[in-house]
Motif scaffolding. Sequence first.
Motif, mmCIF file in Angstrom:
data_model
loop_
_atom_site.group_PDB
_atom_site.id
_atom_site.type_symbol
_atom_site.label_atom_id
_atom_site.label_comp_id
_atom_site.label_asym_id
_atom_site.label_seq_id
_atom_site.Cartn_x
_atom_site.Cartn_y
_atom_site.Cartn_z
ATOM 1 N N ASP A 52 0.830 -1.211 0.000
ATOM 2 C CA ASP A 52 0.000 0.000 0.000
ATOM 3 C C ASP A 52 0.861 1.256 0.000
ATOM 4 N N ALA A 53 1.951 1.243 0.767
ATOM 5 C CA ALA A 53 2.825 2.417 0.815
ATOM 6 C C ALA A 53 3.537 2.648 -0.520
ATOM 7 N N ASN A 54 3.704 1.592 -1.307
ATOM 8 C CA ASN A 54 4.357 1.710 -2.614
ATOM 9 C C ASN A 54 3.348 1.817 -3.755
ATOM 10 N N ALA A 55 2.110 2.196 -3.423
ATOM 11 C CA ALA A 55 1.086 2.347 -4.451
ATOM 12 C C ALA A 55 1.475 3.456 -5.424
ATOM 13 N N THR A 56 1.112 3.275 -6.684
ATOM 14 C CA THR A 56 1.431 4.254 -7.721
ATOM 15 C C THR A 56 0.155 4.895 -8.256
ATOM 16 N N GLY A 57 0.333 6.066 -8.795
ATOM 17 C CA GLY A 57 -0.785 6.793 -9.401
ATOM 18 C C GLY A 57 -0.333 8.167 -9.826
ATOM 19 N N SER A 58 -1.011 8.722 -10.829
ATOM 20 C CA SER A 58 -0.678 10.066 -11.321
ATOM 21 C C SER A 58 0.792 10.189 -11.712
ATOM 22 N N GLY A 59 1.344 9.119 -12.260
ATOM 23 C CA GLY A 59 2.699 9.177 -12.789
ATOM 24 C C GLY A 59 3.811 9.023 -11.777
ATOM 25 N N GLY A 60 3.512 8.533 -10.573
ATOM 26 C CA GLY A 60 4.566 8.360 -9.576
ATOM 27 C C GLY A 60 4.048 7.596 -8.375
#
Length: 368
Positions: free
Chosen positions: A148-156
Amino acid sequence: NRATPPRRSSSASSSSSSIRCSKRSARMRTGLVSTLSLLNTPRSGVARMQSELVQLTRETTTGRFADVGLELGARTGTSARLHIDTAALAAIADMNGLAATRLSETRAALDHVAAGADAFLEQLILGRDAAAWPQAQTDSALQSLIGDANATGSGGYLFGGINSAVEPLADFDAGPKAAVDAAFLARFGVAADDPLAAEIDPADMADFLDNEFAALFADPEWAVWSSASDQPIRSRISPTETIDASVSANQTAVRKLAMVYAMTAGLGVGGLGAETRQVVADKAIGLLGEANSDLTSLRAGVDVAQGRIADATERVMLQKSILENRIATIEGVDPAEAKTKLDMLSVQIEMSYSLTVRLMRLSILNYV
């Protein structure tokens, strides 16, 4: 005797004859030039009318002058400034959309983290006095937090702060586990998976958790876990307002959850004595309560930021609409007038083409 009339001189007679010839020649040349002019006049006008037709068509389609600079003259600078301000507001609105998406994804990830913490709390309460320690569940909870802490979104990475190009949390086996094992060995003289660990005194374990183990989740040792930046991403949501548009994995809530999951998964709790195991479980339960409270604060902060973005976007779009109306007033053309001119010019061009064709068909052979 009759008087004999005087004879004209030869020079006078020659001059009169020249004048008559010149007049006839002039009349013949005038006729030729007139026919050529009739043929070329429609042709020369068509190019000009076609150029005007292109401009009128553009004005009818766009609703603004085809050549703004030519029409406005000294007012062109005002129009240019209005276009620049409008473009700046449009850019802010676009950035607000990206920030809103990032915060929405962050909120969803925090919700999942909170749900996992609640579920794990129930397992801890049940496992505190159970004969077997829920090792599989603790391992799964730790990996879930890292995911969860390494989730990605919006290009990062959502929780990387301004360092959004790097995974915020390291895998437990890639570094943090070695730090935990080293701290355990230094304090108790045995490894966490050594059978002798069952003899560790409950008071010693409590002191270890409050000091050496807790230090692993504070700066500077936290760098073994996290590559995230403390500085969140700042986003300008209006010409005069900026907000934090991200959450860092270095927040206290994330550190406490990492401590809970590392404590229950990496200290060989299943091999400890019953009382010592209860000390670990109680410490983890207390930290989970604190972490849940911190998560609630984080989610509330995200909600506030989302609300501020929505309000700012509404104001920005209103300002943009006002500027666009001013631009339309300065640069706009009357649609009805432009359409009338376009229709009249189209008729003139058709008539010019028709006249040109008829003149080109004229031939003296038709009258022989």
